[in-house]
Every structure is written in structure tokens, then in C-alpha cells.
Design a protein around this motif. Sequence first.
Motif, PDB file in Angstrom:
ATOM      1  N   THR A 118       1.645  -1.936   1.390  1.00  0.00           N
ATOM      2  CA  THR A 118       2.756  -1.347   2.130  1.00  0.00           C
ATOM      3  C   THR A 118       3.952  -2.302   2.115  1.00  0.00           C
ATOM      4  OG1 THR A 118       1.359  -0.016   3.573  1.00  0.00           O
ATOM      5  CG2 THR A 118       3.477  -0.700   4.482  1.00  0.00           C
ATOM      6  N   SER A 159      -2.289   2.451   6.049  1.00  0.00           N
ATOM      7  CA  SER A 159      -1.159   1.716   5.459  1.00  0.00           C
ATOM      8  C   SER A 159      -1.430   0.215   5.469  1.00  0.00           C
ATOM      9  CB  SER A 159       0.133   2.021   6.221  1.00  0.00           C
ATOM     10  OG  SER A 159       0.134   1.361   7.476  1.00  0.00           O
ATOM     11  N   VAL A 188       5.237   5.854   7.793  1.00  0.00           N
ATOM     12  CA  VAL A 188       3.955   6.570   7.789  1.00  0.00           C
ATOM     13  C   VAL A 188       3.875   7.502   8.999  1.00  0.00           C
ATOM     14  CG1 VAL A 188       2.620   4.835   6.524  1.00  0.00           C
ATOM     15  CG2 VAL A 188       2.830   4.662   9.021  1.00  0.00           C
TER      16      VAL A 188
END
Length: 490
Positions: A320, A229, A326
Motif C-alpha cells: 500500500t 491493505s 480503501v
Amino acid sequence: MQVAVKNVSEQQIKSDVLVLPIYQDQLLENYKTLDKASEGLLTKLINSGDFTPKLGATLLIHLKPNKSKIQRILLIGLGKKEEITNEKLRHAGGKAFSLLKTLNYKNVSISTKEITSVSLSKAKLPPLSYFIEGALLSLYSFNKYKNNEEIKEIDNIVILAKSKDIDLPYIETIVKATNFARDITNTPANEMTPSKLAEIAQCLSSKKLTVKVLEAEDAQKEGLNAYLSVAKGSAEPSKFIILNYNGGKGAPYAIIGKSITFDSGGISLKPAEGMEKMKYDMAGGAATIAVMKAISELQLPSNIIGILPATENLPSGSATKPGDVVTSITGKTIEIVNTDAEGRLALVDAIGYVNKYFKPKAIIDIATLTGACKITFGNEAAALMSNNKELVEKIKEASEETSERVWEMPLYDEYKEYLKSDIATLKNSAGKDAALLTAGYFLKEFVSDTPWAHLDIAAVAWNDKDKPYICKGATGFGVRLLINFLKENL
Ligand code: BES
Ligand code: MN
Ligand code: ZN
């Protein structure tokens, strides 16, 4: 530059300058012989008060030509003899050679009788080792991009001592490793990319050291989504680098180094002022690579894993966003409320990965994790947090030996509450309050039962000004400490 140990006297060796360490309170035998060679000049300087050999004080004098093979003497003060410590010896060595670094002498010899005549109560090495360590560390400079300045370099250093007075190959190994980490960290982010780190790691491959690099797609298959991410906004390919040193039996130690090659903050963008320094956000990774290099050179009889979850942290249309969630390799979900708290995202996946595949006997992570660490300690100590008292004691012992200061900070259970998310297992930032500690606590939540210690080196990985033996810029903090830790705890 060549460094050698020779068991000959000061007068037997021809050099441009002889470094002569002296105590403030005791003028030893060696001093007296050289005083004669200088026709009493040394005594005159000291008795007149023109030179006081306080710790780190220097004075360069010329001797009469033809009288002696020695052309110049560089006096370096050691302070009071009964107060000498390993760190003061590094300091003195550093001061003497920081001065020589600015001059242009090619051949330097070092008189050592004053140093070898003391015994240090706590130190693990002979006293001369520390003086030379400080001297060699102080000679470092980052010259890669200077093409219009003359670079002054010493060609030969001769240490006038018996071979038992110093384990020179060991000192050279730890100094070279430290300087290796400093070079990697000082190199700007346009050159020191995740790919470059992977390349450097791969260069260390040998029979006992294997290197594996997970590309983004491999990392995805492994479920390293917290780490990935961070990489989403960057055009530079991410590299999850695994160094596996196999020198002995049993469960390995794992060293994990934060390797954000540039941290802009991502969508939670940092202010422009000082952002250029965020190239040092991979100092933990640089230290990890350097430690792996050194232990493989030293052929330590143990198993050690080094992990660098390397990526940039940049904003873009694919980056992100605050609020994204996540799932880390451990299965825990993370609400990313601040994309600038990216180091911990990369680290927890590395922790989960190493626990899953290597069952390490302990994990040590080393990371420029929080600005709060710098605010707390200035340039003076790394923050140490851990779930294991024994490991803390061992790290403190190594830290005392190498004088890379660590200070233990608490991981109070109450911090769990600070990191609560409304929609995920936890959120990645608790804001300003206790920012140094909630960062450590966040990591702890992913460690399970493995003994683990976290070193936040944001305060010490970069010197804002010259120190006695580590100049401004990347310091290589942690390299000597971790080598010492691994060597003492096989
Ligand atoms: N790399 C920084 C920490 C840092 C700051 C290192 C200054 C060296 C010097 C880290 O990724 C970061 O940005 N941390 C944030 C965390 C916050 C958003 C909870 C910080 O410390 O501000
Ligand atoms: Mn950040
Ligand atoms: Zn960072």
C-alpha cells in the motif's frame, strides 16, 4: 515445575530453602519458632540492623546441618504490616523468586503465616494469592533460543498453608496464561507469523471454543479491505483469526487484539534503530489468545469472542502506498496517508466484523497502537479510551485488582477535525499532535453505538528493564486484567 499447597509446619518439610516473608515492624509467632531453629540468628540479624525487612529486601542464610530439616532460609521483607497491599505482596513474592531463579535449588517451601494473618481491604482474593502470583510470574524466562546456557529451574514449590488460604488452580491458570502471551510475544517475527498465530489459536479448539480463520481471499469477500491493505506488502499470508467461546447465554463480549507480527512501517518505513522491537506489535493479539485460553480453562459461564486480525506490515512493490484509499467493512472510506498507522486499519475492520456478525454487548480492543503512548507513560500505564462510562469503571476496577495500570484519556470531539480527509471519510493519521488520542478517536469512528473501550498497551507490553515480578521483555500486560474483567462481569 510442581506447585502444591500442604497444611504442614515449616519443620515438617524437607526442602533446600524455606522462603520466610517477614514484616518490618512486627515479628510474628512463626518467625519466633524459626528463630529458635536458627539458634537466634534471625533475631541477631534484625536487632543488629544487618537486615531490615523493607519491602522486597532479601537475605539468604544457612542453618546448621542436622539441627533442622530446613537447610536455608530466604528472608523476604514485606515492609510495614499496616501498609501491606495486594501489589506489595506480588512485589515481595516476585523479589524472593527472582533471586531463587538465579540459584539452583530444586525444592522450595514457603512459610505463609505472616501473609495469611492480614486482611486486605480492597482485594478480591485471599492475601496469599498475590504473593504466589508474584512469585510464579517472576520465574518466567524466555529460553527458547538459549542452547549453550544451563537453565536453572525449580522442581517443587510447597506452599505451607491451608487450602482455603489460596485458590491455587486459579492463580496457576492466570500465571500460565500470562506466560503464554509472553512466549508468543517474545518469539521473533520469523517464527511468530500470522500463520503461526492461527496455528496456536487452532490448538485451543474445544467443545466450547471454536476457531475460524479467514484467509486473505475470505477476508476480501467480507470486505475487510482496510485490514488487507496492511498485508499487501508482505509475502506471509494474512490470517484473520476468530475465536468463539460459548459458555453461556446472551450477547458476547468481544476482545480484539492488534496482531501485526512485524511492523516495519511499510512504505512509510520506520528508522532502523530499534526496529527489531516491532516484533511485539502483536502483543494485543497474544493477550487475546491467552485470555481465551484461560476463560476456556476456567469454564466461565459466558460468551466471549476473540479476534486477531493478523498480518505483517512490510514495504514491497505490492505494498500500500501513502495516498491510497480503501473501503472498510463498515463502508467508510479511509485515505492511508501514513502506512505506519496500520494497526488502526486492521482494528477497525475487526470492529466492523464483530459488530456485523456478533452484536457484542461490549468491545474491548487491546493494541500496541502508538509510539506516543510510550512517550506519555514510559513503562507505567496503558492508555484507556472509551465511549462508555460504565465500561470504563469496570475496566478500572479490574485494573486495580490486578495492578495492571490504566489511565483514562479523552476523546474530545475536536479530534474529528484532525482526521478529516479531502477525498475520503477520514484519513488514518493526523500526524504528531495528540497522536495517542487521534488514534483512539479514529477507532471510535468505526464503533457505532456498541459500548467500546480501547487499551493502548504500547507503553506496557514490553519492559525495558526488570520489574519486581515481570522481567525485561514481553510482559503479558492485559491478560490478568481482561480475565478479571470477564470473570467479574459475566
Ligand atoms: N506499532 C506502532 C506503535 C508502537 C511504537 C508500538 C513504538 C510500540 C512501540 C504503530 O503501528 C505505529 O507505528 N504508530 C505510529 C502512528 C503514526 C504514524 C501516526 C506512531 O506511533 O508513530
Ligand atoms: Mn506502525
Ligand atoms: Zn504497529
